[in-house]
Design a protein around this motif. Structure first.
Motif, PDB file in Angstrom:
ATOM      1  N   GLN A 121       1.092  -1.037  -0.481  1.00 58.16           N
ATOM      2  CA  GLN A 121       0.424   0.337  -0.231  1.00 58.16           C
ATOM      3  C   GLN A 121       1.015   0.846   0.137  1.00 58.16           C
ATOM      4  OE1 GLN A 121      -1.903  -0.580   2.966  1.00 58.16           O
ATOM      5  NE2 GLN A 121      -0.781   0.884   4.906  1.00 58.16           N
ATOM      6  N   PRO A 122       0.500   2.300  -0.352  1.00 58.33           N
ATOM      7  CA  PRO A 122       0.816   3.699  -0.290  1.00 58.33           C
ATOM      8  C   PRO A 122       1.309   3.561   1.393  1.00 58.33           C
ATOM      9  CG  PRO A 122      -0.971   4.373  -1.723  1.00 58.33           C
ATOM     10  CD  PRO A 122      -1.132   3.080  -0.816  1.00 58.33           C
ATOM     11  N   VAL A 123       2.604   3.525   1.240  1.00 55.58           N
ATOM     12  CA  VAL A 123       3.424   4.486   3.165  1.00 55.58           C
ATOM     13  C   VAL A 123       4.629   5.774   2.651  1.00 55.58           C
ATOM     14  CG1 VAL A 123       3.324   2.025   3.512  1.00 55.58           C
ATOM     15  CG2 VAL A 123       5.173   3.320   2.557  1.00 55.58           C
ATOM     16  N   THR A 131       3.819   9.856  -0.003  1.00 59.23           N
ATOM     17  CA  THR A 131       4.214   9.017  -0.063  1.00 59.23           C
ATOM     18  C   THR A 131       4.883   7.455  -0.834  1.00 59.23           C
ATOM     19  OG1 THR A 131       1.825   9.124  -0.757  1.00 59.23           O
ATOM     20  CG2 THR A 131       1.212   8.854   1.326  1.00 59.23           C
ATOM     21  N   VAL A 132       5.021   6.528  -0.435  1.00 56.58           N
ATOM     22  CA  VAL A 132       5.393   5.591  -1.572  1.00 56.58           C
ATOM     23  C   VAL A 132       4.740   4.745  -1.387  1.00 56.58           C
ATOM     24  CG1 VAL A 132       7.841   7.133  -2.299  1.00 56.58           C
ATOM     25  CG2 VAL A 132       7.527   4.951  -0.093  1.00 56.58           C
ATOM     26  N   GLN A 133       4.740   3.390  -2.735  1.00 52.41           N
ATOM     27  CA  GLN A 133       4.282   2.003  -2.425  1.00 52.41           C
ATOM     28  C   GLN A 133       5.471   1.785  -2.323  1.00 52.41           C
ATOM     29  OE1 GLN A 133       1.376   1.786  -3.930  1.00 52.41           O
ATOM     30  NE2 GLN A 133       1.613  -0.734  -2.816  1.00 52.41           N
ATOM     31  N   GLY A 134       5.034   0.885  -0.654  1.00 50.42           N
ATOM     32  CA  GLY A 134       6.190  -0.199   0.313  1.00 50.42           C
ATOM     33  C   GLY A 134       4.804  -0.751   0.209  1.00 50.42           C
ATOM     34  N   GLN A 135       5.519  -2.226   1.526  1.00 50.30           N
ATOM     35  CA  GLN A 135       5.041  -2.468   2.062  1.00 50.30           C
ATOM     36  C   GLN A 135       4.494  -2.323   4.147  1.00 50.30           C
ATOM     37  OE1 GLN A 135       7.100  -6.233   3.080  1.00 50.30           O
ATOM     38  NE2 GLN A 135       6.967  -7.053   1.063  1.00 50.30           N
ATOM     39  N   THR A 152       6.471  -0.244   8.490  1.00 45.42           N
ATOM     40  CA  THR A 152       6.509   0.622   7.064  1.00 45.42           C
ATOM     41  C   THR A 152       7.976  -0.053   6.864  1.00 45.42           C
ATOM     42  OG1 THR A 152       6.912   2.660   6.920  1.00 45.42           O
ATOM     43  CG2 THR A 152       4.557   1.767   7.260  1.00 45.42           C
ATOM     44  N   ASP A 153       8.148  -0.839   5.540  1.00 49.10           N
ATOM     45  CA  ASP A 153       9.473  -0.592   5.401  1.00 49.10           C
ATOM     46  C   ASP A 153      10.232   1.345   4.388  1.00 49.10           C
ATOM     47  OD1 ASP A 153       7.982  -0.658   2.823  1.00 49.10           O
ATOM     48  OD2 ASP A 153       8.394  -1.864   1.843  1.00 49.10           O
ATOM     49  N   HIS A 154       9.671   1.781   4.820  1.00 47.57           N
ATOM     50  CA  HIS A 154      10.305   2.903   4.602  1.00 47.57           C
ATOM     51  C   HIS A 154      10.003   3.595   5.149  1.00 47.57           C
ATOM     52  CE1 HIS A 154       9.688   2.006   0.442  1.00 47.57           C
ATOM     53  NE2 HIS A 154      10.377   2.963   0.029  1.00 47.57           N
ATOM     54  N   SER A 155      10.011   3.478   7.076  1.00 48.99           N
ATOM     55  CA  SER A 155      10.080   4.034   7.977  1.00 48.99           C
ATOM     56  C   SER A 155      11.577   4.461   8.222  1.00 48.99           C
ATOM     57  CB  SER A 155       9.006   3.702   9.236  1.00 48.99           C
ATOM     58  OG  SER A 155      10.188   2.135   9.616  1.00 48.99           O
ATOM     59  N   ALA A 156      11.973   4.955   9.173  1.00 52.23           N
ATOM     60  CA  ALA A 156      13.508   5.563   9.701  1.00 52.23           C
ATOM     61  C   ALA A 156      13.846   4.040  10.330  1.00 52.23           C
ATOM     62  CB  ALA A 156      13.388   6.548  10.673  1.00 52.23           C
TER      63      ALA A 156
END
Length: 185
Positions: A121-123, A131-135, A152-156
Motif C-alpha cells: 500500500q502507499p506508505v 507517500t511511496v508504494q511499499g509494504q 512500514t518498510d520506508h520508516s526511519a
C-alpha cells in the motif's frame, strides 16, 4: 567492555545464568533494532542539545538568568525529543502490543487483535507527508474500521533494510500467535 545491545539477540558470553531481557516476557521490548535514520537524527538532536546547554552555561556566567533559563528549557526540550524519538516504534510483551508514537502511545491486548497482515500500500516515506508504494504491517482490531499501520518498510527503522522489516513483521506475528487466545466459536 561488552555492549549487549549490539548483539543479535541480546545474549552475552559473560553471564549466562542471569535472566536476560529477551527471556523476560513481562517487560516491554522492541522486537527489532532502531534503524540508522532514527539513530542518526537522534544523535544530531543530542549534539544540538549539547551546544544549547553550552550556550546556557555561557549566558548564565554572563549574568542573564532569564536567557539562561530559556536556553535551558529549550535544550531540555530538544533532549527529550531525541530520547522520545528513539522510543518510537512497536513494543511487545506477554499482555499485548504497544504502538509508541512521538506524542501518543496506544496499547492493545493480544486478544483484541484480529489479524496481523503485511500488505502492499502507499506508505509514508520517513514519516513525512510524501507517500511511496511499499509494504506495511497492519493490525485489524476487532471493531476498528480501518486497520492501523504498525510498521512500514520506508520508516526511519527500515528504509533500505527490507530483510529487517520482514524479520520484524515475522517477530511481531510470532508474539501474536504465542499470546493471542483463540477466538471462541
Amino acid at each position: 567492555m561488552p555492549l549487549p545491545f549490539l548483539t543479535a539477540d541480546g545474549v552475552t558470553d559473560a553471564d549466562e545464568d542471569e535472566v536476560l531481557a529477551h527471556a523476560d516476557h513481562e517487560r516491554w521490548r522492541r522486537p527489532y533494532r532502531p534503524g540508522p535514520w532514527r539513530v542518526a537524527l537522534a544523535a544530531l538532536l543530542l549534539l544540538l542539545s549539547a551546544f544549547m546547554l553550552l550556550a546556557t552555561m555561557i549566558v548564565a556566567f554572563a549574568g542573564g538568568w532569564g536567557g539562561a533559563l530559556a536556553c535551558l528549557v529549550a535544550a531540555l526540550a530538544v533532549l527529550g525529543s531525541a530520547l522520545q524519538m528513539l522510543r518510537v516504534g512497536v513494543w511487545v510483551n506477554r499482555t499485548g502490543l504497544r504502538r509508541v508514537g512521538f506524542f501518543r502511545t496506544r496499547t492493545t491486548a493480544w486478544n483484541e487483535i484480529g489479524e496481523l497482515r503485511t500488505v502492499q500500500q502507499p506508505v509514508r516515506w520517513l514519516g513525512l507527508p510524501r507517500t511511496v508504494q511499499g509494504q506495511a504491517l497492519t493490525m485489524s482490531g476487532r471493531g476498528e474500521a480501518e486497520p492501523p499501520v504498525l510498521l512500514t518498510d520506508h520508516s526511519a527503522d527500515f528504509l533500505s533494510r527490507g530483510e529487517a522489516f520482514d524479520r520484524a513483521a515475522d517477530l511481531v506475528g510470532a508474539w501474536a500467535e504465542e499470546y493471542r487466545s483463540p477466538v471462541p466459536a
